[in-house]
Design a protein around this motif. Structure first.
Motif, mmCIF file in Angstrom:
data_model
loop_
_atom_site.group_PDB
_atom_site.id
_atom_site.type_symbol
_atom_site.label_atom_id
_atom_site.label_comp_id
_atom_site.label_asym_id
_atom_site.label_seq_id
_atom_site.Cartn_x
_atom_site.Cartn_y
_atom_site.Cartn_z
ATOM 1 N N GLY A 194 0.809 -1.215 0.000
ATOM 2 C CA GLY A 194 0.000 0.000 0.000
ATOM 3 C C GLY A 194 0.839 1.260 0.000
ATOM 4 O O GLY A 194 0.533 2.223 -0.706
ATOM 5 N N TYR A 195 1.911 1.261 0.771
ATOM 6 C CA TYR A 195 2.778 2.439 0.793
ATOM 7 C C TYR A 195 3.627 2.540 -0.475
ATOM 8 O O TYR A 195 3.919 3.632 -0.937
ATOM 9 C CB TYR A 195 3.662 2.445 2.034
ATOM 10 C CG TYR A 195 2.889 2.816 3.270
ATOM 11 C CD1 TYR A 195 2.358 4.092 3.430
ATOM 12 C CD2 TYR A 195 2.652 1.883 4.263
ATOM 13 C CE1 TYR A 195 1.628 4.432 4.546
ATOM 14 C CE2 TYR A 195 1.925 2.212 5.391
ATOM 15 C CZ TYR A 195 1.420 3.491 5.528
ATOM 16 O OH TYR A 195 0.692 3.819 6.637
ATOM 17 N N ALA A 196 4.018 1.400 -1.047
ATOM 18 C CA ALA A 196 4.815 1.426 -2.276
ATOM 19 C C ALA A 196 3.995 1.947 -3.456
ATOM 20 O O ALA A 196 4.505 2.684 -4.291
ATOM 21 C CB ALA A 196 5.351 0.026 -2.589
ATOM 22 N N GLU A 197 2.718 1.558 -3.515
ATOM 23 C CA GLU A 197 1.863 1.978 -4.626
ATOM 24 C C GLU A 197 1.065 3.234 -4.317
ATOM 25 O O GLU A 197 0.393 3.761 -5.195
ATOM 26 C CB GLU A 197 0.893 0.850 -4.993
ATOM 27 C CG GLU A 197 1.568 -0.372 -5.577
ATOM 28 C CD GLU A 197 0.578 -1.451 -5.946
ATOM 29 O OE1 GLU A 197 -0.621 -1.330 -5.606
ATOM 30 O OE2 GLU A 197 1.004 -2.425 -6.575
ATOM 31 N N GLY A 198 1.120 3.705 -3.062
ATOM 32 C CA GLY A 198 0.333 4.868 -2.679
ATOM 33 C C GLY A 198 -1.155 4.570 -2.600
ATOM 34 O O GLY A 198 -1.977 5.458 -2.772
ATOM 35 N N ASN A 199 -1.505 3.337 -2.328
ATOM 36 C CA ASN A 199 -2.898 2.898 -2.265
ATOM 37 C C ASN A 199 -3.453 3.171 -0.865
ATOM 38 O O ASN A 199 -3.082 2.521 0.103
ATOM 39 C CB ASN A 199 -2.984 1.411 -2.595
ATOM 40 C CG ASN A 199 -4.394 0.923 -2.734
ATOM 41 O OD1 ASN A 199 -5.338 1.582 -2.327
ATOM 42 N ND2 ASN A 199 -4.532 -0.268 -3.307
ATOM 43 N N LYS A 200 -4.354 4.135 -0.761
ATOM 44 C CA LYS A 200 -4.917 4.532 0.536
ATOM 45 C C LYS A 200 -5.769 3.431 1.159
ATOM 46 O O LYS A 200 -5.826 3.304 2.380
ATOM 47 C CB LYS A 200 -5.756 5.804 0.394
ATOM 48 C CG LYS A 200 -4.953 7.015 0.039
ATOM 49 C CD LYS A 200 -4.112 7.448 1.205
ATOM 50 C CE LYS A 200 -3.396 8.739 0.843
ATOM 51 N NZ LYS A 200 -2.372 9.082 1.805
ATOM 52 N N VAL A 201 -6.438 2.626 0.341
ATOM 53 C CA VAL A 201 -7.274 1.546 0.872
ATOM 54 C C VAL A 201 -6.412 0.553 1.635
ATOM 55 O O VAL A 201 -6.739 0.152 2.758
ATOM 56 C CB VAL A 201 -8.057 0.848 -0.262
ATOM 57 C CG1 VAL A 201 -8.776 -0.386 0.250
ATOM 58 C CG2 VAL A 201 -9.033 1.811 -0.900
ATOM 59 N N ASP A 202 -5.283 0.149 1.039
ATOM 60 C CA ASP A 202 -4.379 -0.781 1.719
ATOM 61 C C ASP A 202 -3.750 -0.144 2.949
ATOM 62 O O ASP A 202 -3.536 -0.814 3.960
ATOM 63 C CB ASP A 202 -3.287 -1.267 0.768
ATOM 64 C CG ASP A 202 -3.814 -2.227 -0.281
ATOM 65 O OD1 ASP A 202 -4.944 -2.731 -0.102
ATOM 66 O OD2 ASP A 202 -3.110 -2.467 -1.276
ATOM 67 N N GLN A 203 -3.437 1.134 2.869
ATOM 68 C CA GLN A 203 -2.833 1.819 4.008
ATOM 69 C C GLN A 203 -3.796 1.890 5.184
ATOM 70 O O GLN A 203 -3.373 1.801 6.340
ATOM 71 C CB GLN A 203 -2.387 3.225 3.612
ATOM 72 C CG GLN A 203 -1.239 3.251 2.646
ATOM 73 C CD GLN A 203 -0.929 4.655 2.148
ATOM 74 O OE1 GLN A 203 -1.489 5.635 2.617
ATOM 75 N NE2 GLN A 203 -0.035 4.742 1.178
ATOM 76 N N LEU A 204 -5.072 2.046 4.926
ATOM 77 C CA LEU A 204 -6.061 2.122 5.998
ATOM 78 C C LEU A 204 -6.598 0.751 6.402
ATOM 79 O O LEU A 204 -7.114 0.586 7.512
ATOM 80 C CB LEU A 204 -7.224 3.016 5.574
ATOM 81 C CG LEU A 204 -6.869 4.488 5.378
ATOM 82 C CD1 LEU A 204 -8.063 5.255 4.839
ATOM 83 C CD2 LEU A 204 -6.376 5.096 6.678
ATOM 84 N N PHE A 205 -6.466 -0.230 5.530
ATOM 85 C CA PHE A 205 -6.951 -1.576 5.810
ATOM 86 C C PHE A 205 -6.218 -2.194 6.993
ATOM 87 O O PHE A 205 -6.841 -2.796 7.875
ATOM 88 C CB PHE A 205 -6.789 -2.461 4.560
ATOM 89 C CG PHE A 205 -7.244 -3.871 4.750
ATOM 90 C CD1 PHE A 205 -8.578 -4.198 4.613
ATOM 91 C CD2 PHE A 205 -6.335 -4.876 5.055
ATOM 92 C CE1 PHE A 205 -9.010 -5.503 4.783
ATOM 93 C CE2 PHE A 205 -6.752 -6.174 5.234
ATOM 94 C CZ PHE A 205 -8.090 -6.495 5.094
ATOM 95 N N VAL A 206 -4.903 -2.030 7.018
ATOM 96 C CA VAL A 206 -4.083 -2.691 8.034
ATOM 97 C C VAL A 206 -4.419 -2.222 9.452
ATOM 98 O O VAL A 206 -4.723 -3.051 10.316
ATOM 99 C CB VAL A 206 -2.583 -2.544 7.709
ATOM 100 C CG1 VAL A 206 -1.726 -3.075 8.828
ATOM 101 C CG2 VAL A 206 -2.263 -3.263 6.407
#
Length: 145
Positions: free
Chosen positions: A68-80
């Motif tokens: 999520g941080y590598a791709e800048g994906n906010k969904v993955d960043q907030l999912f964890v």
């Protein structure tokens, strides 16, 4: 991605070890230890099952977070942090009398949700990499023709 998986597994195992080390003092004795709130399942079995669920959550959450941080994906960043908070809150269900029978499956449902999300993410990355690899090979063959 493999180093992130190893890091997540290490984090999960370290969490489980420290979680279970605190339980060693009541472990020595001739009898099985039960808690009044959950008299259906031995205390140490409940603790180990919870530790296993958190090892799963930590392992796959690490992969999701780094991606999520590598791709800048906010969904993955907030999912964890959301899954970790929800899993931690689900352990509070065990304080109610007899509810460890409900809390443990709910905790494993969060672990399974984390596994599914990570699997979808890894599958998407693999198919993208294969597609890019095929396009790159096609470009090489066209340049020789």
């Amino acid at each position: 991605m493999q180093i992130v998986l190893a890091g997540g597994l290490g984090h999960g195992v370290a969490h489980a070890v420290f979680f279970c080390l605190s339980l060693l003092a009541p472990a020595f004795g001739p009898a099985t230890y039960f808690v009044n709130r959950c008299s259906q399942i031995p205390f140490f079995l409940v603790s180990e099952i919870i530790a296993l669920a958190f090892v799963t959550v930590h392992t796959f959450s690490m992969v999701i977070a780094f991606n999520g941080y590598a791709e800048g994906n906010k969904v993955d960043q907030l999912f964890v942090p959301s899954v970790h908070l929800a899993a931690g809150m689900m352990t509070l269900i065990n304080f109610a009398s007899g509810c460890c029978i409900i809390g443990i499956p709910l905790l494993f449902s969060m672990a399974f949700l984390t596994l599914l999300h990570c699997g979808r993410m890894v599958w998407r990355r693999l198919t993208e990499n294969q597609r890019q690899g095929l396009e790159c090979k096609w470009c090489i063959f066209n340049s020789f023709g």
